[in-house]
Design a protein around this motif. Structure first.
Motif, PDB file in Angstrom:
ATOM      1  N   LEU A  39       0.822  -1.206   0.000  1.00 53.43           N
ATOM      2  CA  LEU A  39       0.000   0.000   0.000  1.00 53.43           C
ATOM      3  C   LEU A  39       0.862   1.264   0.000  1.00 53.43           C
ATOM      4  N   GLU A  40       1.978   1.250   0.724  1.00 56.86           N
ATOM      5  CA  GLU A  40       2.896   2.400   0.714  1.00 56.86           C
ATOM      6  C   GLU A  40       3.445   2.636  -0.691  1.00 56.86           C
ATOM      7  N   THR A  41       3.806   1.556  -1.389  1.00 53.86           N
ATOM      8  CA  THR A  41       4.338   1.677  -2.743  1.00 53.86           C
ATOM      9  C   THR A  41       3.287   2.269  -3.680  1.00 53.86           C
ATOM     10  N   MET A  42       2.004   1.999  -3.411  1.00 52.75           N
ATOM     11  CA  MET A  42       0.914   2.573  -4.202  1.00 52.75           C
ATOM     12  C   MET A  42       0.666   4.042  -3.869  1.00 52.75           C
ATOM     13  N   GLY A  43       1.213   4.509  -2.754  1.00 51.89           N
ATOM     14  CA  GLY A  43       0.986   5.893  -2.335  1.00 51.89           C
ATOM     15  C   GLY A  43      -0.260   6.082  -1.499  1.00 51.89           C
ATOM     16  N   VAL A  44      -0.753   5.015  -0.882  1.00 43.95           N
ATOM     17  CA  VAL A  44      -1.946   5.092  -0.035  1.00 43.95           C
ATOM     18  C   VAL A  44      -1.592   5.860   1.249  1.00 43.95           C
ATOM     19  N   GLY A 113      -4.411 -25.267 -12.002  1.00 46.44           N
ATOM     20  CA  GLY A 113      -4.952 -25.738 -10.735  1.00 46.44           C
ATOM     21  C   GLY A 113      -3.981 -25.650  -9.577  1.00 46.44           C
ATOM     22  N   GLN A 114      -2.687 -25.532  -9.886  1.00 44.00           N
ATOM     23  CA  GLN A 114      -1.685 -25.528  -8.814  1.00 44.00           C
ATOM     24  C   GLN A 114      -0.811 -24.280  -8.783  1.00 44.00           C
ATOM     25  N   GLN A 115      -0.808 -23.506  -9.870  1.00 46.98           N
ATOM     26  CA  GLN A 115       0.021 -22.293  -9.909  1.00 46.98           C
ATOM     27  C   GLN A 115      -0.595 -21.318 -10.892  1.00 46.98           C
ATOM     28  N   VAL A 116      -0.627 -20.033 -10.529  1.00 51.51           N
ATOM     29  CA  VAL A 116      -1.084 -18.985 -11.437  1.00 51.51           C
ATOM     30  C   VAL A 116      -0.232 -17.740 -11.213  1.00 51.51           C
ATOM     31  N   LYS A 117       0.035 -17.037 -12.307  1.00 52.28           N
ATOM     32  CA  LYS A 117       0.771 -15.774 -12.258  1.00 52.28           C
ATOM     33  C   LYS A 117      -0.121 -14.719 -12.892  1.00 52.28           C
ATOM     34  N   ILE A 118      -0.472 -13.695 -12.104  1.00 52.03           N
ATOM     35  CA  ILE A 118      -1.332 -12.610 -12.565  1.00 52.03           C
ATOM     36  C   ILE A 118      -0.487 -11.349 -12.629  1.00 52.03           C
ATOM     37  N   VAL A 119      -0.343 -10.800 -13.832  1.00 47.68           N
ATOM     38  CA  VAL A 119       0.466  -9.596 -14.030  1.00 47.68           C
ATOM     39  C   VAL A 119      -0.475  -8.451 -14.374  1.00 47.68           C
ATOM     40  N   SER A 120      -0.360  -7.356 -13.609  1.00 43.88           N
ATOM     41  CA  SER A 120      -1.218  -6.191 -13.819  1.00 43.88           C
ATOM     42  C   SER A 120      -0.370  -4.936 -13.955  1.00 43.88           C
ATOM     43  N   ARG A 121      -0.886  -4.000 -14.732  1.00 43.85           N
ATOM     44  CA  ARG A 121      -0.320  -2.648 -14.807  1.00 43.85           C
ATOM     45  C   ARG A 121      -1.475  -1.724 -14.496  1.00 43.85           C
ATOM     46  N   MET A 122      -1.305  -0.897 -13.448  1.00 44.16           N
ATOM     47  CA  MET A 122      -2.443  -0.104 -12.990  1.00 44.16           C
ATOM     48  C   MET A 122      -2.008   1.253 -12.461  1.00 44.16           C
ATOM     49  N   PRO A 123      -2.911   2.233 -12.583  1.00 41.12           N
ATOM     50  CA  PRO A 123      -2.636   3.540 -12.000  1.00 41.12           C
ATOM     51  C   PRO A 123      -2.806   3.474 -10.488  1.00 41.12           C
ATOM     52  N   THR A 124      -1.918   4.171  -9.782  1.00 41.22           N
ATOM     53  CA  THR A 124      -2.015   4.262  -8.322  1.00 41.22           C
ATOM     54  C   THR A 124      -2.033   5.736  -7.943  1.00 41.22           C
ATOM     55  N   ASN A 126       0.311   7.409  -6.856  1.00 43.82           N
ATOM     56  CA  ASN A 126       1.565   8.090  -7.184  1.00 43.82           C
ATOM     57  C   ASN A 126       2.180   7.571  -8.489  1.00 43.82           C
ATOM     58  N   GLY A 127       1.343   7.293  -9.468  1.00 42.69           N
ATOM     59  CA  GLY A 127       1.839   6.874 -10.776  1.00 42.69           C
ATOM     60  C   GLY A 127       1.487   5.437 -11.099  1.00 42.69           C
ATOM     61  N   MET A 128       1.944   4.995 -12.249  1.00 46.38           N
ATOM     62  CA  MET A 128       1.665   3.631 -12.709  1.00 46.38           C
ATOM     63  C   MET A 128       2.490   2.618 -11.926  1.00 46.38           C
ATOM     64  N   ALA A 129       1.894   1.459 -11.719  1.00 44.12           N
ATOM     65  CA  ALA A 129       2.585   0.387 -11.005  1.00 44.12           C
ATOM     66  C   ALA A 129       2.409  -0.917 -11.770  1.00 44.12           C
ATOM     67  N   GLU A 155       6.509   2.534 -11.378  1.00 48.63           N
ATOM     68  CA  GLU A 155       7.292   2.849 -12.571  1.00 48.63           C
ATOM     69  C   GLU A 155       8.070   4.151 -12.438  1.00 48.63           C
ATOM     70  N   LEU A 156       7.492   5.158 -11.811  1.00 42.78           N
ATOM     71  CA  LEU A 156       8.124   6.469 -11.705  1.00 42.78           C
ATOM     72  C   LEU A 156       9.268   6.497 -10.696  1.00 42.78           C
ATOM     73  N   SER A 157       9.007   5.996  -9.493  1.00 44.66           N
ATOM     74  CA  SER A 157      10.017   6.067  -8.429  1.00 44.66           C
ATOM     75  C   SER A 157      10.975   4.885  -8.437  1.00 44.66           C
ATOM     76  N   GLY A 158      10.551   3.775  -9.037  1.00 42.84           N
ATOM     77  CA  GLY A 158      11.362   2.560  -9.011  1.00 42.84           C
ATOM     78  C   GLY A 158      11.227   1.790  -7.715  1.00 42.84           C
ATOM     79  N   LYS A 159      10.441   2.327  -6.771  1.00 39.33           N
ATOM     80  CA  LYS A 159      10.239   1.650  -5.488  1.00 39.33           C
ATOM     81  C   LYS A 159       9.535   0.320  -5.724  1.00 39.33           C
ATOM     82  N   GLU A 160      10.018  -0.723  -5.036  1.00 37.76           N
ATOM     83  CA  GLU A 160       9.474  -2.067  -5.203  1.00 37.76           C
ATOM     84  C   GLU A 160       9.292  -2.718  -3.841  1.00 37.76           C
TER      85      GLU A 160
END
Length: 188
Positions: A39-44, A113-124, A126-129, A155-160
């Motif tokens: 949540l901190e990385t999202m800027g909440v 059924g045993q593994q899934v990878k969900i990749v999202s790009r979304m606005p937060t 403080n910028g896109m994440a 994406e902007l700050s590089g914070k991960e």
């Protein structure tokens, strides 16, 4: 409840491990299940983060999953969340958000059924994440455990930040929706 060696009719079983189909409860005693870093990385704002932590501390977090060869569906419920996601594997999904913003999501699997990878790009706030949410089923003794590894990068700050959370099979009745969860305010 997830079962060992039994999958949904359209889900082939590659091993006796079972599937993540079923209802799972966040194990709050294991690892560091807090979503604070995410949540901190999202800027909440701090006050909202504290409210989220209190909600997860005082109430159960439940994920109900339906997983087949072609789709991944999850319903997330907690004191602060009431949301669902239904994705066709390998197909990008676009969601229009308020303010002409768009969230893109794609789910893939190497082991249905045993593994899934969900990749999202979304606005937060403080910028896109970019978010990578990996869920993997594993056995620990006689218990099936669903391990969620959630990585967000601004994406902007590089914070991960990476959060690892553990879910165990849920037993008993599902929790009623909380009055504060999205989608349930004002509904009877």
């Amino acid at each position: 409840m997830p079962t060992i060696g039994v999958g949904e009719p359209d889900t082939p079983m590659p091993s006796a491990l079972g599937t993540m189909n079923g209802t799972w409860r966040l194990d709050k005693l294991r690892g560091k299940p807090s979503m604070r870093g995410y949540l901190e990385t999202m800027g909440v704002p701090e006050l909202a983060i504290e409210a989220h932590e209190k909600g997860e501390e005082d109430h159960e977090t439940i994920h109900t999953i339906e997983f087949s060869d072609t789709h991944f569906k999850i319903k997330k419920q907690s004191r602060v969340t009431d949301m669902g996601l239904d994705l066709k594997l390998g197909e990008e999904c676009l969601a229009n958000l308020p303010g002409d913003r768009v969230k893109t999501t794609i789910a893939t699997t190497e082991n249905p059924g045993q593994q899934v990878k969900i990749v999202s790009r979304m606005p937060t706030m403080n910028g896109m994440a970019n978010v990578v949410d990996t869920k993997t089923l594993q056995r620990e003794g006689n218990l099936l455990v669903l391990v969620q590894t959630l990585t967000i990068k601004n994406e902007l700050s590089g914070k991960e930040h990476t959060t690892t959370r553990y879910f165990v099979p849920h037993e008993g009745a599902l929790i009623p929706l909380a009055a504060t969860a999205k989608g349930s305010v004002g509904k009877k």
